[in-house]
Design a protein around this motif. Structure first.
Motif, PDB file in Angstrom:
ATOM      1  N   ALA A  53      18.789  14.838  71.945  1.00 22.85           N
ATOM      2  CA  ALA A  53      18.362  14.049  71.740  1.00 22.85           C
ATOM      3  C   ALA A  53      18.211  14.413  70.234  1.00 22.85           C
ATOM      4  O   ALA A  53      18.523  14.124  69.244  1.00 22.85           O
ATOM      5  CB  ALA A  53      17.591  12.719  72.074  1.00 22.85           C
ATOM      6  N   HIS A  54      16.471  15.249  70.269  1.00 20.04           N
ATOM      7  CA  HIS A  54      15.955  15.713  69.124  1.00 20.04           C
ATOM      8  C   HIS A  54      16.628  16.884  68.451  1.00 20.04           C
ATOM      9  O   HIS A  54      16.882  16.593  67.204  1.00 20.04           O
ATOM     10  CB  HIS A  54      14.519  16.469  69.886  1.00 20.04           C
ATOM     11  CG  HIS A  54      13.515  15.456  70.253  1.00 20.04           C
ATOM     12  ND1 HIS A  54      12.672  16.166  70.185  1.00 20.04           N
ATOM     13  CD2 HIS A  54      13.297  14.470  71.507  1.00 20.04           C
ATOM     14  CE1 HIS A  54      11.530  15.072  70.332  1.00 20.04           C
ATOM     15  NE2 HIS A  54      11.589  14.764  71.722  1.00 20.04           N
ATOM     16  N   ALA A  55      17.591  17.596  69.107  1.00 20.17           N
ATOM     17  CA  ALA A  55      18.346  18.633  68.609  1.00 20.17           C
ATOM     18  C   ALA A  55      19.137  17.830  67.915  1.00 20.17           C
ATOM     19  O   ALA A  55      19.596  17.913  66.309  1.00 20.17           O
ATOM     20  CB  ALA A  55      18.728  19.494  69.402  1.00 20.17           C
ATOM     21  N   ILE A  56      19.861  16.353  68.007  1.00 27.67           N
ATOM     22  CA  ILE A  56      20.606  16.266  67.447  1.00 27.67           C
ATOM     23  C   ILE A  56      20.400  15.304  66.153  1.00 27.67           C
ATOM     24  O   ILE A  56      21.105  15.796  65.122  1.00 27.67           O
ATOM     25  CB  ILE A  56      21.739  15.489  68.358  1.00 27.67           C
ATOM     26  CG1 ILE A  56      22.446  15.978  69.394  1.00 27.67           C
ATOM     27  CG2 ILE A  56      22.778  14.472  67.345  1.00 27.67           C
ATOM     28  CD1 ILE A  56      23.077  14.479  70.610  1.00 27.67           C
ATOM     29  N   HIS A  57      19.441  14.889  66.404  1.00 27.20           N
ATOM     30  CA  HIS A  57      18.952  14.244  65.361  1.00 27.20           C
ATOM     31  C   HIS A  57      18.324  15.171  64.586  1.00 27.20           C
ATOM     32  O   HIS A  57      18.505  14.934  62.898  1.00 27.20           O
ATOM     33  CB  HIS A  57      17.139  13.512  65.723  1.00 27.20           C
ATOM     34  CG  HIS A  57      16.689  12.558  64.369  1.00 27.20           C
ATOM     35  ND1 HIS A  57      16.284  12.146  63.877  1.00 27.20           N
ATOM     36  CD2 HIS A  57      15.499  13.588  63.957  1.00 27.20           C
ATOM     37  CE1 HIS A  57      15.954  12.019  62.879  1.00 27.20           C
ATOM     38  NE2 HIS A  57      15.220  12.620  63.027  1.00 27.20           N
ATOM     39  N   ASN A  58      17.688  16.443  64.362  1.00 21.41           N
ATOM     40  CA  ASN A  58      17.558  17.507  63.874  1.00 21.41           C
ATOM     41  C   ASN A  58      18.784  17.980  62.842  1.00 21.41           C
ATOM     42  O   ASN A  58      18.303  18.882  62.011  1.00 21.41           O
ATOM     43  CB  ASN A  58      15.974  18.381  64.200  1.00 21.41           C
ATOM     44  CG  ASN A  58      14.564  18.094  64.390  1.00 21.41           C
ATOM     45  OD1 ASN A  58      14.086  17.054  63.720  1.00 21.41           O
ATOM     46  ND2 ASN A  58      14.392  18.228  65.002  1.00 21.41           N
ATOM     47  N   ALA A  59      19.742  18.030  63.302  1.00 25.30           N
ATOM     48  CA  ALA A  59      20.707  19.097  63.294  1.00 25.30           C
ATOM     49  C   ALA A  59      21.894  17.331  62.451  1.00 25.30           C
ATOM     50  O   ALA A  59      22.706  17.802  61.788  1.00 25.30           O
ATOM     51  CB  ALA A  59      21.868  19.077  63.804  1.00 25.30           C
ATOM     52  N   SER A  60      21.270  16.483  62.137  1.00 25.06           N
ATOM     53  CA  SER A  60      22.271  15.193  60.846  1.00 25.06           C
ATOM     54  C   SER A  60      21.670  15.427  59.512  1.00 25.06           C
ATOM     55  O   SER A  60      20.166  15.464  59.307  1.00 25.06           O
ATOM     56  CB  SER A  60      21.690  14.109  61.988  1.00 25.06           C
ATOM     57  OG  SER A  60      20.384  13.426  61.978  1.00 25.06           O
ATOM     58  N   THR A  61      22.086  14.288  59.202  1.00 22.07           N
ATOM     59  CA  THR A  61      21.646  13.684  58.265  1.00 22.07           C
ATOM     60  C   THR A  61      20.467  12.977  57.750  1.00 22.07           C
ATOM     61  O   THR A  61      20.072  12.757  56.844  1.00 22.07           O
ATOM     62  CB  THR A  61      22.876  13.129  56.331  1.00 22.07           C
ATOM     63  OG1 THR A  61      23.568  11.524  58.209  1.00 22.07           O
ATOM     64  CG2 THR A  61      24.162  14.414  57.065  1.00 22.07           C
ATOM     65  N   ARG A  62      20.425  12.339  58.715  1.00 25.31           N
ATOM     66  CA  ARG A  62      19.277  11.369  59.578  1.00 25.31           C
ATOM     67  C   ARG A  62      17.804  12.378  59.872  1.00 25.31           C
ATOM     68  O   ARG A  62      16.781  11.718  60.139  1.00 25.31           O
ATOM     69  CB  ARG A  62      19.236  10.569  59.978  1.00 25.31           C
ATOM     70  CG  ARG A  62      20.339   9.684  60.326  1.00 25.31           C
ATOM     71  CD  ARG A  62      20.958   8.676  60.842  1.00 25.31           C
ATOM     72  NE  ARG A  62      21.464   7.905  60.748  1.00 25.31           N
ATOM     73  CZ  ARG A  62      21.913   6.811  60.080  1.00 25.31           C
ATOM     74  NH1 ARG A  62      20.508   6.399  59.608  1.00 25.31           N
ATOM     75  NH2 ARG A  62      22.866   5.920  59.320  1.00 25.31           N
ATOM     76  N   GLN A  63      17.834  13.971  59.336  1.00 25.81           N
ATOM     77  CA  GLN A  63      16.330  15.079  59.951  1.00 25.81           C
ATOM     78  C   GLN A  63      15.278  14.208  59.481  1.00 25.81           C
ATOM     79  O   GLN A  63      14.831  14.417  59.818  1.00 25.81           O
ATOM     80  CB  GLN A  63      16.878  15.990  59.761  1.00 25.81           C
ATOM     81  CG  GLN A  63      17.117  16.594  58.119  1.00 25.81           C
ATOM     82  CD  GLN A  63      17.386  17.925  58.253  1.00 25.81           C
ATOM     83  OE1 GLN A  63      16.680  18.961  58.036  1.00 25.81           O
ATOM     84  NE2 GLN A  63      18.931  18.732  58.420  1.00 25.81           N
ATOM     85  N   LYS A  64      15.432  13.542  57.751  1.00 21.29           N
ATOM     86  CA  LYS A  64      14.409  13.221  57.254  1.00 21.29           C
ATOM     87  C   LYS A  64      13.746  12.337  57.540  1.00 21.29           C
ATOM     88  O   LYS A  64      12.668  11.544  57.335  1.00 21.29           O
ATOM     89  CB  LYS A  64      13.590  13.700  55.960  1.00 21.29           C
ATOM     90  CG  LYS A  64      14.543  15.185  55.341  1.00 21.29           C
ATOM     91  CD  LYS A  64      15.263  15.396  53.634  1.00 21.29           C
ATOM     92  CE  LYS A  64      15.153  16.065  53.646  1.00 21.29           C
ATOM     93  NZ  LYS A  64      14.750  16.172  52.098  1.00 21.29           N
TER      94      LYS A  64
END
Length: 575
Positions: free
Chosen positions: A295-306
Motif C-alpha cells: 500500500a505504501h509503495a503504490i501510494h509513493n509510486a502514484s501521482t498522489r505521492q505528494k
C-alpha cells in the motif's frame, strides 16, 4: 580702608583646600601652603627659600618662568596622590615675568569615585545585556512597587514599550490577575508558576517572582514572565507533526519489498501497474505477508505521492468509533463530541490515499456508507446531512475470504465489486522459500540499526533450517525469529547460527502430525499436542544443559508457564 596684613594673607592661603606654590624670578620657592604640604607630602620648612626644581618633584614652574606661558588643567602625580594643576606666570607693571604660581587640587578620591562609577556602569551594561539575551520577560520593581527595569522580551511578550511601564506602578501591565510584585513586597516570600494575563492582548503567561534583600531588608522584587501561549502553539504543532508521522506518511517503496520468486515478482508487477491508475486496489494475502508495504509503495509510486497517506486498521476500532474516525462528526453529534466537530480520515486523505486494512471486518451498516463514498466521491459527517466532496485513492487489504462472506450475506456484493477492481495476491512465505536468504539479509541489516548490533549474517545451515520451516506467520514471524536470535547472541558473536534460533512456533504441530503418522491411530488432539509439548520441553532442557530459564527462553514461553508444564507433564530435570 584697612589693608590685609601679611599674617591674614598667610591664614587665608593656609585655609584653602587647594595647594599653592609660588617662586620668584630666580625659581626660589616663596610660598608653600598647608594644602601643598598635605598633597605633596613635603614640609614647607624644607622647601621655602630653596630652588623649586631641586626640592619639588615634577615641578614645571621653572619652565613657566622661562617661557612666560601659562599651563592650565594638567594632571600631575605627586607622591601617592593625583592632582589637577594650573601654572601661571606673574608679571610686573611692565609685563616682565617676576615669578610663577602653581595652584593644584587633589583629585585622588574623585578619580577613585569616577572609576567606581565607571565600573558600576560597566556592570549595569553587562547586566542589561544578560537580561536582554533571555527569551523570558524580566521586570524589576523597587520597594515602592514601581517598575524600574524591563528587558526587550518583556516588550515582545506584553506588547508594552518600556516608557509605558518604567517608573510606574507594577499593576499597569496586568490584564487579569493580582500583581505578584506587590504580594512579594508585602510578604517577602517568593511565588512560582502563577498564571495571569498581561498586556493589551491579554496574553496568557506564567510568572515567577522573588524578593530582593539588601542587608536583611526588602528593597524590591524581580519577576520572570513566560509566555505559555508560545508553548501551547508549539505543543499543537508537535501534535500535528506526530499526527503526520502516524497517519500521513508513506514510508516504504518498491525497494522495501524483497523477493525474486515468480509469485512475488508477479505481485510487484501488478502493483506497479496499479500505481499508474486511480483505480481502487484490493491487497489479498495472509497476515504478515506485507500488504501494508504494498500500500505504501503504490501510494509513493502514484501521482498522489505528494498527498497524504492515511492508514486505518478497521479491525482495531468499534463500529461507532470507526465511523466517526472515517467520516468525522459535527458538534453535538454524540456525547463527548468535540466542540466544533472533527474532520474525518477521508477528509484528511483528500488528494491522497487512504489504506483500509482488515476491510472484511467492518459492519454491514458501515459497508453501505463506504459504498456511498466510492460511488459518489463524497462523505457525510456523523450527525450531519450535508455531503462533503472528497478526492481519495482507496487501497484496501484483507486476509479473509471475501467471496465466502458475500455468499454468507455478511459482506455486501456491491461493495465487494467496487473494492475488487484491481486485486493483487501477495504470496505467503512458505510458497517462496527462495526469497528467505534475501529477506534474512535485509532484516538483519535493519535489526542491526534498531538493536545497535554488528551482526554480519547467518550461517548457511541456519538459513537452511529457516527455508524448511512453513512460516505460518509469514515475514512478520521471520522478523520475530531473527530478532530473538540476535538477542540470544553474545555481544562478540557476529554470525547467527542454529544454536541462536528460537524454537520455531509450529514445531509442536509438526511433531504432533509426525506422531499421528507413526501411530496411524486417531487420538484426541489434546493428547497429541501434550506429547509434542512434552517432547519440545525435554529437548529444550537438554539443549540448555538443564537450565530452566534458558530453556523457557528458547521456547519463548513465560518462566512461570514453563514451570507449570514441567510439573504438569512430570518432567524431571536439574536446574
Amino acid at each position: 580702608m584697612t589693608s590685609i596684613t601679611q599674617q591674614e594673607i598667610e591664614i587665608i592661603l593656609n585655609s584653602t583646600h587647594d595647594g599653592m606654590i609660588a617662586v620668584n624670578e630666580t625659581g626660589i620657592v616663596t610660598l608653600f601652603n598647608k594644602a601643598a604640604e598635605r598633597i605633596t607630602g613635603l614640609k614647607a620648612d624644607n622647601v621655602l627659600g630653596r630652588e623649586a626644581v631641586q626640592v619639588i618633584p615634577n615641578t614645571r614652574l621653572h619652565i613657566i618662568l622661562a617661557k612666560g606661558i601659562e599651563d592650565l588643567n594638567k594632571q600631575q602625580d605627586l607622591a601617592s596622590t593625583t592632582s589637577i594643576t594650573n601654572r601661571v606666570p606673574l608679571r610686573n607693571d611692565t609685563g616682565q615675568v617676576v615669578g610663577a604660581v602653581a595652584v593644584f587640587r587633589d583629585i585622588t578620591e574623585v578619580r577613585m569615585l569616577t572609576d567606581q562609577v565607571s565600573d558600576l556602569w560597566k556592570s549595569r551594561n553587562l547586566l542589561e545585556a544578560v537580561i536582554d539575551a533571555t527569551e523570558d520577560a524580566i521586570s524589576v520593581a523597587d520597594e515602592k512597587g514601581n517598575t524600574i527595569i524591563v528587558n526587550s522580551a518583556y516588550t515582545r511578550i506584553t506588547g508594552l514599550p518600556p516608557e509605558a511601564v518604567l517608573n510606574k506602578p507594577v499593576t499597569v501591565d496586568i490584564a487579569e490577575g493580582e500583581s505578584m510584585h506587590l504580594q512579594i513586597l508585602r510578604t517577602g516570600k517568593p511565588v512560582r508558576n502563577v498564571r495571569m494575563k498581561v498586556g493589551p492582548a491579554k496574553k496568557e503567561v506564567i510568572v515567577n517572582v522573588a524578593p530582593i534583600f539588601i542587608d536583611g531588608a526588602i528593597h524590591g522584587s524581580v519577576g520572570t514572565i513566560h509566555d505559555i501561549s508560545e508553548i501551547m502553539a508549539l505543543t499543537d504543532e508537535l501534535a500535528k507533526a506526530k499526527k503526520l508521522i502516524r497517519h500521513l506518511h508513506a514510508r516504504y517503496t518498491w525497494g522495501d519489498i524483497i523477493g525474486i520468486s515468480p509469485a512475488m515478482v508477479a505481485a510487484k508487477d501488478q502493483a506497479r501497474r496499479a500505481a499508474e491508475t486511480p483505480a481502487t486496489v484490493l491487497l489479498r494475502g495472509e497476515s504478515g505477508t506485507g500488504k501494508e508495504l504494498f500500500a505504501h509503495a503504490i501510494h509513493n509510486a502514484s501521482t498522489r505521492q505528494k498527498g497524504q497517506f492515511v492508514r486505518v486498521n478497521c479491525a482495531a476500532l468499534s463500529e461507532n468509533l470507526l465511523e466517526s474516525e472515517l467520516f468525522g462528526y459535527v458538534e453535538g453529534a454524540f456525547t463527548g463530541a468535540l466542540k466544533g466537530g472533527k474532520k474525518g480520515l477521508f477528509e484528511e486523505a483528500n488528494n491522497g490515499t487512504i489504506f483500509l486494512d482488515e476491510i472484511g471486518e467492518i459492519s454491514l451498516s458501515l459497508q453501505r456508507k463506504l459504498l456511498r463514498v466510492l460511488q459518489e466521491r463524497e462523505i457525510v459527517r456523523v450527525g450531519s446531512t450535508v455531503p462533503v466532496p472528497v478526492d481519495v485513492r482507496v487501497i484496501t487489504a484483507t486476509n479473509i475470504n471475501l467471496e465466502q462472506k458475500v455468499k454468507d450475506g455478511t459482506f455486501k456484493g456491491d461493495l465487494y465489486y467496487r473494492l475488487n477492481v484491481l486485486p493483487i495476491a501477495i504470496p505467503p512465505l512458505r510458497t517462496r522459500e527462495e526469497d528467505v536468504p534475501r529477506l534474512v539479509e535485509h532484516i538483519i541489516f535493519r535489526l542491526n540499526q534498531e538493536f545497535g548490533r554488528q551482526v554480519m549474517g547467518m550461517a548457511p545451515e541456519a538459513v537452511a533450517e529457516l527455508m524448511k520451516y512453513p512460516w505460518p506467520g509469514n515475514v512478520r514471524e521471520l522478523e520475530n525469529v531473527l530478532g530473538r536470535a540476535m538477542i540470544n547472541m553474545r555481544p562478540q558473536e557476529r554470525v547467527i547460527d542454529t544454536q541462536h534460533l528460537p524454537l520455531l512456533e509450529c514445531e509442536k504441530i509438526n511433531e504432533a502430525f509426525l506422531a499421528l503418522e507413526q501411530t496411524a491411530v486417531v487420538r484426541p488432539l489434546a493428547d497429541v499436542v501434550a506429547d509434542a509439548e512434552r517432547a519440545a520441553i525435554t529437548r529444550a532442557l537438554t539443549g540448555s544443559g538443564g537450565n530452566r530459564e534458558k530453556a523457557a527462553k528458547l521456547l519463548d514461553v513465560a518462566l512461570r508457564n514453563f514451570y507449570y508444564k514441567i510439573k504438569k507433564y512430570g518432567i524431571v530435570a536439574s536446574k
